[in-house]
Scaffold this motif. Structure first.
Motif, PDB file in Angstrom:
ATOM      1  N   HIS A  98      50.664 -20.755  60.580  1.00 50.38           N
ATOM      2  CA  HIS A  98      50.832 -19.306  60.557  1.00 50.38           C
ATOM      3  C   HIS A  98      51.310 -18.869  59.174  1.00 50.38           C
ATOM      4  O   HIS A  98      52.044 -19.597  58.502  1.00 50.38           O
ATOM      5  CB  HIS A  98      51.848 -18.915  61.633  1.00 50.38           C
ATOM      6  CG  HIS A  98      51.998 -17.451  61.853  1.00 50.38           C
ATOM      7  ND1 HIS A  98      52.755 -16.660  61.036  1.00 50.38           N
ATOM      8  CD2 HIS A  98      51.468 -16.634  62.801  1.00 50.38           C
ATOM      9  CE1 HIS A  98      52.707 -15.410  61.482  1.00 50.38           C
ATOM     10  NE2 HIS A  98      51.928 -15.368  62.561  1.00 50.38           N
ATOM     11  N   GLU A 136      53.966 -16.900  74.910  1.00 51.12           N
ATOM     12  CA  GLU A 136      53.568 -15.838  73.980  1.00 51.12           C
ATOM     13  C   GLU A 136      52.083 -15.897  73.657  1.00 51.12           C
ATOM     14  O   GLU A 136      51.417 -14.863  73.533  1.00 51.12           O
ATOM     15  CB  GLU A 136      54.387 -15.950  72.691  1.00 51.12           C
ATOM     16  CG  GLU A 136      55.857 -15.614  72.864  1.00 51.12           C
ATOM     17  CD  GLU A 136      56.069 -14.200  73.370  1.00 51.12           C
ATOM     18  OE1 GLU A 136      55.372 -13.280  72.881  1.00 51.12           O
ATOM     19  OE2 GLU A 136      56.906 -14.009  74.266  1.00 51.12           O
ATOM     20  N   ARG A 137      51.539 -17.099  73.519  1.00 47.50           N
ATOM     21  CA  ARG A 137      50.106 -17.203  73.217  1.00 47.50           C
ATOM     22  C   ARG A 137      49.275 -16.708  74.404  1.00 47.50           C
ATOM     23  O   ARG A 137      48.222 -16.109  74.220  1.00 47.50           O
ATOM     24  CB  ARG A 137      49.739 -18.646  72.895  1.00 47.50           C
ATOM     25  CG  ARG A 137      50.504 -19.279  71.740  1.00 47.50           C
ATOM     26  CD  ARG A 137      50.329 -18.592  70.390  1.00 47.50           C
ATOM     27  NE  ARG A 137      51.059 -17.363  70.231  1.00 47.50           N
ATOM     28  CZ  ARG A 137      52.380 -17.273  69.977  1.00 47.50           C
ATOM     29  NH1 ARG A 137      53.115 -18.359  69.897  1.00 47.50           N
ATOM     30  NH2 ARG A 137      52.941 -16.084  69.795  1.00 47.50           N
ATOM     31  N   ARG A 168      50.277 -14.384  76.535  1.00 43.79           N
ATOM     32  CA  ARG A 168      50.427 -12.923  76.526  1.00 43.79           C
ATOM     33  C   ARG A 168      49.461 -12.275  75.542  1.00 43.79           C
ATOM     34  O   ARG A 168      48.949 -11.178  75.782  1.00 43.79           O
ATOM     35  CB  ARG A 168      51.854 -12.546  76.135  1.00 43.79           C
ATOM     36  CG  ARG A 168      52.894 -12.689  77.222  1.00 43.79           C
ATOM     37  CD  ARG A 168      54.249 -12.312  76.665  1.00 43.79           C
ATOM     38  NE  ARG A 168      55.303 -12.510  77.649  1.00 43.79           N
ATOM     39  CZ  ARG A 168      56.589 -12.534  77.336  1.00 43.79           C
ATOM     40  NH1 ARG A 168      56.964 -12.406  76.071  1.00 43.79           N
ATOM     41  NH2 ARG A 168      57.494 -12.699  78.265  1.00 43.79           N
ATOM     42  N   GLU A 169      49.233 -12.974  74.431  1.00 43.27           N
ATOM     43  CA  GLU A 169      48.334 -12.421  73.404  1.00 43.27           C
ATOM     44  C   GLU A 169      46.872 -12.497  73.813  1.00 43.27           C
ATOM     45  O   GLU A 169      46.020 -11.909  73.163  1.00 43.27           O
ATOM     46  CB  GLU A 169      48.537 -13.187  72.084  1.00 43.27           C
ATOM     47  CG  GLU A 169      49.909 -12.971  71.467  1.00 43.27           C
ATOM     48  CD  GLU A 169      50.240 -13.999  70.394  1.00 43.27           C
ATOM     49  OE1 GLU A 169      51.293 -13.853  69.743  1.00 43.27           O
ATOM     50  OE2 GLU A 169      49.452 -14.953  70.215  1.00 43.27           O
ATOM     51  N   GLY A 170      46.589 -13.252  74.874  1.00 37.87           N
ATOM     52  CA  GLY A 170      45.214 -13.337  75.353  1.00 37.87           C
ATOM     53  C   GLY A 170      44.551 -14.676  75.146  1.00 37.87           C
ATOM     54  O   GLY A 170      43.385 -14.852  75.512  1.00 37.87           O
ATOM     55  N   SER A 171      45.264 -15.651  74.569  1.00 46.44           N
ATOM     56  CA  SER A 171      44.677 -16.986  74.401  1.00 46.44           C
ATOM     57  C   SER A 171      44.475 -17.618  75.770  1.00 46.44           C
ATOM     58  O   SER A 171      45.282 -17.434  76.682  1.00 46.44           O
ATOM     59  CB  SER A 171      45.589 -17.880  73.551  1.00 46.44           C
ATOM     60  OG  SER A 171      45.707 -17.374  72.241  1.00 46.44           O
ATOM     61  N   THR A 220      54.611 -10.029  81.772  1.00 44.00           N
ATOM     62  CA  THR A 220      53.320 -10.489  82.281  1.00 44.00           C
ATOM     63  C   THR A 220      52.959  -9.778  83.575  1.00 44.00           C
ATOM     64  O   THR A 220      51.819  -9.366  83.788  1.00 44.00           O
ATOM     65  CB  THR A 220      53.358 -12.008  82.506  1.00 44.00           C
ATOM     66  OG1 THR A 220      53.698 -12.641  81.277  1.00 44.00           O
ATOM     67  CG2 THR A 220      52.022 -12.521  82.987  1.00 44.00           C
TER      68      THR A 220
END
Length: 343
Positions: free
Chosen positions: A230, A289-290, A292-295, A326
């Protein structure tokens, strides 16, 4: 005479010169015999090969533990897992010195194990480690066809704790970033940006970082994962001097030991008044978190090193079961769909 020796495997081979040569083996697929056939030396060598290949007779639980520790299955375990088993094995040997294996297969053994398990009830995690290690030995015995059943099966574990809500909230993350000392802050950023285990991060070397990606070979699973760095983490890494082989070092520039890091991390969290979360929870936070981001679960698994089943288990049981964001997202998407339908 050779003909009286049973099991000898004979192979004819034609050499490049055209000569035919006969090779003898102790048995099909066995070691090649070095002594001349039809001699006493040949017979003695055969007996030695058979003795060396004979399975060790396992009659007691002590010997079953020894066999497990000498097995490839034990050698393949992570070092931390081995340490946990070895500690448990000492307690098991104290409780049942030279206990005949045939008694472990009889009625009443499960009750004995349950009672022994409960003697550690003051420390439920330790109790369950004892039970897990003993069960693993019995499972090994079943796999090797030494015994037929595992008397630990069906015994309820004592530890009922859950890490369901143990994720780092944005407030806790900001709190740690604002006040943490540099060596621990770097460990924190590596964990929250890669989702890797503590041991793999502590052993990370500069050679594993090529400026854009970090290559991990996970100590627990032996899986290899290559993670893109990142931009925030990249800026930190690129600005660091590289006097040591390891990326993570303590305040004296020395590589962390697992115990040393654990102690320093605990003191830092106490100083910063961060409670209810651990370093390992950063791994779960990364997964959450990943998602939640859509991964997708597949994408997360490719980085975390989990199997798809494990990712699903983490998301379902340990972290997302009580994740309000969520749950709210489901209703918000439903409302957006409703508005579109009305239009």
């Amino acid at each position: 005479m050779l003909v009286k020796l049973k099991g000898i495997h004979k192979v004819k081979r034609r050499l490049a010169s055209g000569e035919i040569r006969i090779h003898y083996y102790a048995w099909r697929g066995g070691p090649r015999m070095q002594s001349p056939p039809n001699t006493e030396a040949f017979a003695a060598e055969l007996l030695k090969h058979k003795a060396d290949s004979a399975p060790v007779e396992v009659k007691t639980i002590d010997l079953l533990i020894d066999a497990f520790e000498a097995s490839p299955a034990f050698a393949a375990l992570a070092e931390k897992t081995k340490e946990g088993h070895r500690f448990a094995f000492k307690e098991i040997r104290k409780e049942w010195p030279r206990l005949p294996l045939k008694l472990t297969q009889q009625r009443g053994m499960k009750a004995m194990i349950r009672k022994w398990h409960q003697t550690f009830s003051a420390n439920p995690r330790k109790a369950d480690q004892m039970l897990f290690s003993l069960s693993r030995v019995f499972t090994f015995g079943i796999d090797e066809e030494i015994i037929e059943k595992n008397p630990c099966s069906g015994i309820t574990r004592l530890y009922t704790g859950s890490r369901r809500e143990a994720i780092w909230t944005p407030a806790l993350i900001s709190q740690f970033r604002a006040g943490a000392k540099a060596p621990l802050r770097l460990a924190f950023e590596l964990a929250i940006h890669t989702g890797q285990r503590q041991g793999d991060l502590l052993s990370l070397t500069w050679k594993q970082y090529d400026g854009t990606h970090i290559q991990f070979e996970q100590g627990k699973t032996k899986k290899r994962v290559r993670i893109k760095v990142h931009s925030t983490l990249k800026a930190m890494l690129d600005a660091l001097p590289r006097p040591a082989i390891r990326i993570l070092t303590n305040s004296r520039g020395r590589p962390w030991t697992n115990d040393g890091f654990k102690t320093s991390w605990g003191k830092e969290c106490t100083r910063l008044k961060i409670e209810g979360v651990t370093f390992h929870d950063l791994r779960g936070t990364f997964i959450t978190e990943r998602r939640r981001e859509g991964s997708t679960a597949e994408q997360i698994a490719s980085i975390s090193g989990h199997s798809l089943t494990e990712v699903g288990r983490v998301l379902e049981k340990h972290y997302l079961a009580h994740d309000q964001q969520t749950g709210d997202a489901v209703i918000l998407r439903m409302e957006r769909t409703t508005r579109k339908q009305k239009k």
